[in-house]
Motif scaffolding. Structure first.
Motif, PDB file in Angstrom:
ATOM      1  N   LEU A   9      14.367 -11.178   7.893  1.00 27.48           N
ATOM      2  CA  LEU A   9      14.907 -11.610   9.180  1.00 27.48           C
ATOM      3  C   LEU A   9      13.855 -12.346  10.006  1.00 27.48           C
ATOM      4  O   LEU A   9      14.180 -13.248  10.780  1.00 27.48           O
ATOM      5  CB  LEU A   9      15.443 -10.406   9.957  1.00 27.48           C
ATOM      6  N   CYS A  10      12.586 -11.999   9.812  1.00 29.04           N
ATOM      7  CA  CYS A  10      11.493 -12.661  10.530  1.00 29.04           C
ATOM      8  C   CYS A  10      11.431 -14.151  10.246  1.00 29.04           C
ATOM      9  O   CYS A  10      11.014 -14.923  11.100  1.00 29.04           O
ATOM     10  CB  CYS A  10      10.153 -12.045  10.137  1.00 29.04           C
ATOM     11  N   PHE A  11      11.821 -14.557   9.072  1.00 26.06           N
ATOM     12  CA  PHE A  11      11.754 -15.977   8.740  1.00 26.06           C
ATOM     13  C   PHE A  11      12.780 -16.797   9.516  1.00 26.06           C
ATOM     14  O   PHE A  11      12.627 -18.010   9.639  1.00 26.06           O
ATOM     15  CB  PHE A  11      11.927 -16.182   7.236  1.00 26.06           C
ATOM     16  N   PHE A  12      13.807 -16.162  10.031  1.00 25.12           N
ATOM     17  CA  PHE A  12      14.840 -16.874  10.773  1.00 25.12           C
ATOM     18  C   PHE A  12      14.772 -16.598  12.275  1.00 25.12           C
ATOM     19  O   PHE A  12      14.836 -17.525  13.077  1.00 25.12           O
ATOM     20  CB  PHE A  12      16.224 -16.500  10.230  1.00 25.12           C
ATOM     21  N   PHE A  13      14.659 -15.325  12.648  1.00 25.77           N
ATOM     22  CA  PHE A  13      14.618 -14.912  14.056  1.00 25.77           C
ATOM     23  C   PHE A  13      13.557 -13.828  14.233  1.00 25.77           C
ATOM     24  O   PHE A  13      13.872 -12.642  14.240  1.00 25.77           O
ATOM     25  CB  PHE A  13      15.976 -14.366  14.503  1.00 25.77           C
ATOM     26  N   PRO A  14      12.305 -14.220  14.408  1.00 28.68           N
ATOM     27  CA  PRO A  14      11.234 -13.220  14.504  1.00 28.68           C
ATOM     28  C   PRO A  14      11.394 -12.260  15.676  1.00 28.68           C
ATOM     29  O   PRO A  14      11.125 -11.067  15.548  1.00 28.68           O
ATOM     30  CB  PRO A  14       9.972 -14.052  14.667  1.00 28.68           C
ATOM     31  N   PHE A  15      11.837 -12.756  16.814  1.00 30.80           N
ATOM     32  CA  PHE A  15      11.936 -11.884  17.991  1.00 30.80           C
ATOM     33  C   PHE A  15      13.024 -10.827  17.810  1.00 30.80           C
ATOM     34  O   PHE A  15      12.888  -9.709  18.311  1.00 30.80           O
ATOM     35  CB  PHE A  15      12.147 -12.698  19.268  1.00 30.80           C
ATOM     36  N   TRP A  30       6.506 -11.687  23.394  1.00 34.27           N
ATOM     37  CA  TRP A  30       5.460 -12.451  22.711  1.00 34.27           C
ATOM     38  C   TRP A  30       6.021 -13.170  21.490  1.00 34.27           C
ATOM     39  O   TRP A  30       5.704 -14.341  21.253  1.00 34.27           O
ATOM     40  CB  TRP A  30       4.307 -11.542  22.281  1.00 34.27           C
ATOM     41  N   ALA A  31       6.826 -12.474  20.709  1.00 33.85           N
ATOM     42  CA  ALA A  31       7.413 -13.091  19.521  1.00 33.85           C
ATOM     43  C   ALA A  31       8.314 -14.261  19.914  1.00 33.85           C
ATOM     44  O   ALA A  31       8.313 -15.307  19.256  1.00 33.85           O
ATOM     45  CB  ALA A  31       8.192 -12.056  18.715  1.00 33.85           C
ATOM     46  N   PHE A  32       9.077 -14.105  20.989  1.00 32.40           N
ATOM     47  CA  PHE A  32       9.961 -15.170  21.454  1.00 32.40           C
ATOM     48  C   PHE A  32       9.154 -16.377  21.937  1.00 32.40           C
ATOM     49  O   PHE A  32       9.461 -17.521  21.591  1.00 32.40           O
ATOM     50  CB  PHE A  32      10.863 -14.650  22.574  1.00 32.40           C
ATOM     51  N   LEU A  33       8.119 -16.132  22.722  1.00 28.85           N
ATOM     52  CA  LEU A  33       7.298 -17.228  23.233  1.00 28.85           C
ATOM     53  C   LEU A  33       6.557 -17.953  22.114  1.00 28.85           C
ATOM     54  O   LEU A  33       6.445 -19.183  22.124  1.00 28.85           O
ATOM     55  CB  LEU A  33       6.303 -16.711  24.272  1.00 28.85           C
ATOM     56  N   LEU A  34       6.060 -17.201  21.146  1.00 35.85           N
ATOM     57  CA  LEU A  34       5.388 -17.841  20.017  1.00 35.85           C
ATOM     58  C   LEU A  34       6.359 -18.664  19.187  1.00 35.85           C
ATOM     59  O   LEU A  34       5.992 -19.714  18.658  1.00 35.85           O
ATOM     60  CB  LEU A  34       4.695 -16.789  19.148  1.00 35.85           C
ATOM     61  N   GLN A  35       7.593 -18.227  19.078  1.00 35.49           N
ATOM     62  CA  GLN A  35       8.577 -19.015  18.348  1.00 35.49           C
ATOM     63  C   GLN A  35       8.909 -20.301  19.102  1.00 35.49           C
ATOM     64  O   GLN A  35       9.149 -21.335  18.490  1.00 35.49           O
ATOM     65  CB  GLN A  35       9.846 -18.218  18.085  1.00 35.49           C
ATOM     66  N   LEU A  36       8.914 -20.252  20.430  1.00 37.46           N
ATOM     67  CA  LEU A  36       9.149 -21.467  21.212  1.00 37.46           C
ATOM     68  C   LEU A  36       8.013 -22.473  21.039  1.00 37.46           C
ATOM     69  O   LEU A  36       8.247 -23.682  21.040  1.00 37.46           O
ATOM     70  CB  LEU A  36       9.311 -21.132  22.693  1.00 37.46           C
ATOM     71  N   LEU A  37       6.787 -21.980  20.901  1.00 36.55           N
ATOM     72  CA  LEU A  37       5.644 -22.865  20.702  1.00 36.55           C
ATOM     73  C   LEU A  37       5.643 -23.505  19.326  1.00 36.55           C
ATOM     74  O   LEU A  37       5.108 -24.581  19.134  1.00 36.55           O
ATOM     75  CB  LEU A  37       4.337 -22.098  20.913  1.00 36.55           C
ATOM     76  N   GLY A  38       6.205 -22.817  18.383  1.00 37.57           N
ATOM     77  CA  GLY A  38       6.288 -23.298  17.010  1.00 37.57           C
ATOM     78  C   GLY A  38       6.843 -22.177  16.167  1.00 37.57           C
ATOM     79  O   GLY A  38       6.532 -21.017  16.391  1.00 37.57           O
ATOM     80  N   HIS A  39       7.655 -22.508  15.232  1.00 36.42           N
ATOM     81  CA  HIS A  39       8.331 -21.463  14.472  1.00 36.42           C
ATOM     82  C   HIS A  39       7.348 -20.621  13.645  1.00 36.42           C
ATOM     83  O   HIS A  39       7.490 -19.400  13.574  1.00 36.42           O
ATOM     84  CB  HIS A  39       9.383 -22.091  13.551  1.00 36.42           C
ATOM     85  N   ILE A  40       6.361 -21.256  13.067  1.00 40.54           N
ATOM     86  CA  ILE A  40       5.416 -20.553  12.188  1.00 40.54           C
ATOM     87  C   ILE A  40       4.609 -19.474  12.928  1.00 40.54           C
ATOM     88  O   ILE A  40       4.483 -18.356  12.417  1.00 40.54           O
ATOM     89  CB  ILE A  40       4.482 -21.558  11.475  1.00 40.54           C
ATOM     90  N   PRO A  41       4.064 -19.740  14.123  1.00 39.10           N
ATOM     91  CA  PRO A  41       3.358 -18.657  14.828  1.00 39.10           C
ATOM     92  C   PRO A  41       4.253 -17.458  15.135  1.00 39.10           C
ATOM     93  O   PRO A  41       3.814 -16.316  15.062  1.00 39.10           O
ATOM     94  CB  PRO A  41       2.871 -19.312  16.120  1.00 39.10           C
ATOM     95  N   GLY A  42       5.515 -17.705  15.457  1.00 38.78           N
ATOM     96  CA  GLY A  42       6.448 -16.616  15.703  1.00 38.78           C
ATOM     97  C   GLY A  42       6.699 -15.789  14.461  1.00 38.78           C
ATOM     98  O   GLY A  42       6.772 -14.561  14.517  1.00 38.78           O
ATOM     99  N   VAL A  43       6.820 -16.461  13.324  1.00 36.49           N
ATOM    100  CA  VAL A  43       7.039 -15.757  12.059  1.00 36.49           C
ATOM    101  C   VAL A  43       5.822 -14.913  11.702  1.00 36.49           C
ATOM    102  O   VAL A  43       5.948 -13.747  11.316  1.00 36.49           O
ATOM    103  CB  VAL A  43       7.357 -16.758  10.923  1.00 36.49           C
TER     104      VAL A  43
END
Length: 53
Positions: A9-15, A30-43
């Motif tokens: 599930l992290c590969f699609f929606f980390p938060f 944090w997970a949501f904000l990192l995903q907004l900055l770029g998908h890879i950091p959120g994952v």
């Protein structure tokens, strides 16, 4: 088995994976904000929070 599904599930929606693993906390934000900055950091952060236990 649960951690494996959360990692997938992290590969699609980390938060959402972090939310299901830890409940509502600052780590979800944090997970949501990192995903907004770029998908890879959120994952990466999401996987880190799940396997940390």
């Amino acid at each position: 088995m649960r951690k494996t599904l959360l990692i997938v599930l992290c590969f699609f929606f980390p938060f959402i994976a972090v939310l299901l693993n830890e409940g509502l906390s600052i780590h979800v934000l944090w997970a949501f904000l990192l995903q907004l900055l770029g998908h890879i950091p959120g994952v990466i952060y999401g996987i880190y929070r799940i396997v940390k236990d």
